[in-house]
Scaffold this motif. Sequence first.
Motif, mmCIF file in Angstrom:
data_model
loop_
_atom_site.group_PDB
_atom_site.id
_atom_site.type_symbol
_atom_site.label_atom_id
_atom_site.label_comp_id
_atom_site.label_asym_id
_atom_site.label_seq_id
_atom_site.Cartn_x
_atom_site.Cartn_y
_atom_site.Cartn_z
ATOM 1 N N TRP A 100 5.838 5.567 11.810
ATOM 2 C CA TRP A 100 5.973 5.409 10.369
ATOM 3 C C TRP A 100 7.449 5.242 10.019
ATOM 4 O O TRP A 100 8.286 6.015 10.456
ATOM 5 C CB TRP A 100 5.411 6.640 9.637
ATOM 6 C CG TRP A 100 3.931 6.856 9.845
ATOM 7 C CD1 TRP A 100 3.347 7.736 10.689
ATOM 8 C CD2 TRP A 100 2.879 6.154 9.191
ATOM 9 N NE1 TRP A 100 1.982 7.632 10.625
ATOM 10 C CE2 TRP A 100 1.654 6.670 9.703
ATOM 11 C CE3 TRP A 100 2.832 5.141 8.227
ATOM 12 C CZ2 TRP A 100 0.417 6.210 9.287
ATOM 13 C CZ3 TRP A 100 1.593 4.689 7.799
ATOM 14 C CH2 TRP A 100 0.407 5.214 8.319
ATOM 15 N N ASN A 104 6.129 0.701 12.132
ATOM 16 C CA ASN A 104 6.956 -0.292 12.794
ATOM 17 C C ASN A 104 7.583 0.312 14.042
ATOM 18 O O ASN A 104 7.487 1.516 14.289
ATOM 19 C CB ASN A 104 8.060 -0.789 11.848
ATOM 20 C CG ASN A 104 7.512 -1.696 10.758
ATOM 21 O OD1 ASN A 104 6.886 -2.702 11.054
ATOM 22 N ND2 ASN A 104 7.752 -1.324 9.517
ATOM 23 N N LYS A 109 4.122 4.531 4.194
ATOM 24 C CA LYS A 109 4.509 3.120 4.322
ATOM 25 C C LYS A 109 3.947 2.552 5.617
ATOM 26 O O LYS A 109 3.049 3.106 6.231
ATOM 27 C CB LYS A 109 6.022 2.990 4.271
ATOM 28 C CG LYS A 109 6.623 3.452 2.944
ATOM 29 C CD LYS A 109 8.137 3.256 2.914
ATOM 30 C CE LYS A 109 8.706 3.717 1.586
ATOM 31 N NZ LYS A 109 10.187 3.556 1.522
ATOM 32 N N ASP A 110 4.504 1.407 6.040
ATOM 33 C CA ASP A 110 3.988 0.728 7.226
ATOM 34 C C ASP A 110 4.467 1.401 8.506
ATOM 35 O O ASP A 110 5.436 2.153 8.511
ATOM 36 C CB ASP A 110 4.438 -0.737 7.226
ATOM 37 C CG ASP A 110 3.869 -1.501 6.048
ATOM 38 O OD1 ASP A 110 2.760 -1.131 5.596
ATOM 39 O OD2 ASP A 110 4.534 -2.444 5.600
#
Length: 484
Positions: free
Chosen positions: A105, A113, A110-111
């Motif tokens: 995270w 990555n 959020k995304d």
Amino acid sequence: FIKIQGKMVRRALTLCKLLCILVLFSFQFVPISGELLMVQTLTRHGERAPDKIVSKQSCRSIFKSAKDILQKFNAAPGRLTPQGITHMREVGAYIKERYVEGLHWDGIGKDMNKFLNTDYQTHQDEWEFVARAGYRQQRSMAAIVEGIFPFTPVPISVSPRTEDPALGGPAPACGSRTAKMIVDWHKVKGWEMLKQHIDVVEAIETICDVNLTGNPVNAEPGGPNPHAWIGDISDSLDSAFACGVPVPSEVTPELHKDLTKLAFDVQEGSHYDDPQGAIMFAGEFPEQLLSYFERFNDIPEGKNRPKKTPKARLFSCSRELMYGLEKLFGWKTEIKGQPKGRVVSATTFIWELHREQDIFDPSKTGLLVRTYYWQPEMDEPVLLQNDVSLETYRQRYEDYLSKHGGNWQTICDYKHFVPQHNHHDSNYVNPATTVGHETQHNSVNVANSVDSKPVGMAIFAVPVLLVTVYFTVYRRHNGYEQIQ
């Protein structure tokens, strides 16, 4: 009624969150939902060939000479073996898999990555590589780097041991104190422990053609970390088994297991029976570890990282530091086939710092530390302790220090230590607690030996020395007058 129903729904959702967390944490290793901020690792060096001293005194019949060790291990005495280098590369490959290629995270909710960039050249500020001063540790770190960035030259930071309080193991200024502590333990308890396992001791004496009576110790002058011969033999046989080097048939798996446990118990007792041993061998490392994490205390979510703070800090060290950390924080590694708590070559401690959301109040966040260990023979990493807040981590460390006499600087009187000469100012040395650097082991070869040098020799030597100095000064003075 609607308000009451709404409260009940919110409470039910909160309860569901708690139940979900409990279910998740019932498993050994699960992703944390919060933002990963930083990772720090500490790795014991890879397998090495037996030291030259083993062929000279503690196991001459198996490891006959330096040349014999080189031929058997494809490595000079004390140097990393091909197997050791391979394991270090595997450590690097694991770090790459988890933090360069794995997803994390990048912010709460959020995304996901990749945490670290695949290109070192353009993202050098994300990394820091540090090795203890010493061939084993430096080459181990070089091999770890190869596992992450093949064919990429990377700087590795190294400081002289007298100036390295974090990885020196023990910390500077503590050398004479740890040496005295270890030798004193062997005098009082070492041979008593070996006698309780006399069957193992006698078997090894026969196989290695050595006399272990009294539990002899390699105590070189100035050495801060004396090794018991039984430990050197155990380490050498460990390396032989790990590297596929043939050993006598008398060294059965059962004998090897018993020897490993005995040697481990001896090291645990001599180094850490005194709680201050953990503080001295851990040195400044836990303080530096926590201090780097604490840089994030005042950094809100979504803001820039603290200045000059890499995302990943990697360290290579010797086992004494890692055992010190185990004692400080109450950890016990459990590696297959090893005594509980034993740290084998390539064992890696890993700390992750995460920013987590308060499940009761989503508007609040806190810093959480996850700690686990991994070793190339393991399929999955294992938690060393439950995830705790950074504040709790700090408090546990401070509690240990306050309970056992303070930090290493206080215990070892760092204020009066002279790094340039690697000993304390003689005006401040307390002979009851420390041993002078120059003389700390000159007469110690067997830990429980009786007074090895008669006092009369010292009494005789002093006037001889004074007379010598007098005539030397007198002759130089006369020579000077003749030149004039």
